[in-house]
Design a protein around this motif. Structure first.
Motif, PDB file in Angstrom:
ATOM      1  N   MET A   1       5.784   2.239  -9.620  1.00 22.95           N
ATOM      2  CA  MET A   1       4.993   3.497  -9.337  1.00 22.95           C
ATOM      3  C   MET A   1       4.054   3.333  -7.850  1.00 22.95           C
ATOM      4  O   MET A   1       4.216   4.230  -7.020  1.00 22.95           O
ATOM      5  CB  MET A   1       4.142   3.879 -10.382  1.00 22.95           C
ATOM      6  N   GLU A   2       3.483   2.231  -7.892  1.00 27.54           N
ATOM      7  CA  GLU A   2       2.801   1.895  -6.634  1.00 27.54           C
ATOM      8  C   GLU A   2       3.473   1.627  -5.539  1.00 27.54           C
ATOM      9  O   GLU A   2       3.358   2.204  -4.463  1.00 27.54           O
ATOM     10  CB  GLU A   2       1.931   0.587  -6.974  1.00 27.54           C
ATOM     11  N   SER A   4       6.666   2.801  -5.007  1.00 29.35           N
ATOM     12  CA  SER A   4       7.257   4.073  -4.475  1.00 29.35           C
ATOM     13  C   SER A   4       6.240   5.003  -3.728  1.00 29.35           C
ATOM     14  O   SER A   4       6.611   5.708  -2.838  1.00 29.35           O
ATOM     15  CB  SER A   4       7.742   4.855  -5.726  1.00 29.35           C
ATOM     16  N   PHE A   5       5.134   4.995  -4.284  1.00 29.05           N
ATOM     17  CA  PHE A   5       4.021   6.050  -3.309  1.00 29.05           C
ATOM     18  C   PHE A   5       3.626   5.364  -1.914  1.00 29.05           C
ATOM     19  O   PHE A   5       3.526   6.133  -1.128  1.00 29.05           O
ATOM     20  CB  PHE A   5       2.449   5.741  -4.398  1.00 29.05           C
ATOM     21  N   GLY A   8       6.474   6.024   0.114  1.00 31.74           N
ATOM     22  CA  GLY A   8       6.395   7.326   0.547  1.00 31.74           C
ATOM     23  C   GLY A   8       5.323   7.589   1.571  1.00 31.74           C
ATOM     24  O   GLY A   8       5.697   8.499   2.611  1.00 31.74           O
ATOM     25  N   LEU A   9       4.313   7.174   1.592  1.00 31.22           N
ATOM     26  CA  LEU A   9       3.267   7.077   2.502  1.00 31.22           C
ATOM     27  C   LEU A   9       3.894   6.770   3.863  1.00 31.22           C
ATOM     28  O   LEU A   9       3.647   7.229   5.109  1.00 31.22           O
ATOM     29  CB  LEU A   9       2.022   6.429   2.128  1.00 31.22           C
ATOM     30  N   THR A  42      -1.200  11.809   5.121  1.00 29.33           N
ATOM     31  CA  THR A  42      -0.938  10.481   4.721  1.00 29.33           C
ATOM     32  C   THR A  42      -2.373   9.529   5.016  1.00 29.33           C
ATOM     33  O   THR A  42      -2.871   8.541   4.219  1.00 29.33           O
ATOM     34  CB  THR A  42      -0.017   9.740   5.664  1.00 29.33           C
ATOM     35  N   LEU A  45      -4.449   9.977   1.906  1.00 31.54           N
ATOM     36  CA  LEU A  45      -3.920   9.411   0.565  1.00 31.54           C
ATOM     37  C   LEU A  45      -4.140   7.802   1.149  1.00 31.54           C
ATOM     38  O   LEU A  45      -4.428   7.155  -0.047  1.00 31.54           O
ATOM     39  CB  LEU A  45      -2.612   9.724   0.460  1.00 31.54           C
ATOM     40  N   PHE A  49      -5.926   5.646  -1.721  1.00 33.16           N
ATOM     41  CA  PHE A  49      -5.223   4.412  -2.610  1.00 33.16           C
ATOM     42  C   PHE A  49      -5.985   3.289  -2.265  1.00 33.16           C
ATOM     43  O   PHE A  49      -5.984   2.237  -2.976  1.00 33.16           O
ATOM     44  CB  PHE A  49      -3.831   4.549  -1.738  1.00 33.16           C
TER      45      PHE A  49
END
Length: 65
Positions: A1-2, A4-5, A8-9, A42, A45, A49
């Motif tokens: 999950m991390e 992929s996040f 995406g950023l 971004t 985020l 993050f």
């Protein structure tokens, strides 16, 4: 999950970087708004993050006790 996040950023940041040369020609164009939106989103985020990763990472919790 991390992963992929973060991927995406990086992708959104890269799209903004690709649009940068096109936005320099006309600063009132639609491309500038898209690029600014990508980089604003971004940036926020990445900051969130980083804060969450700092305060919730298991290595920090174990090494500070």
């Amino acid at each position: 999950m991390e992963a992929s996040f973060i991927s995406g950023l990086y992708a959104l940041t890269g799209l903004g970087a690709i649009l940068l040369p096109f936005s320099l020609a006309n600063r009132e164009s639609f491309v500038v708004k898209i690029m600014g939106a990508f980089w604003t989103i971004t940036g926020i985020l990445f900051t969130l993050f980083g804060a969450l990763n700092y305060f919730t990472h298991i290595g920090l919790i174990i090494n500070t006790q």
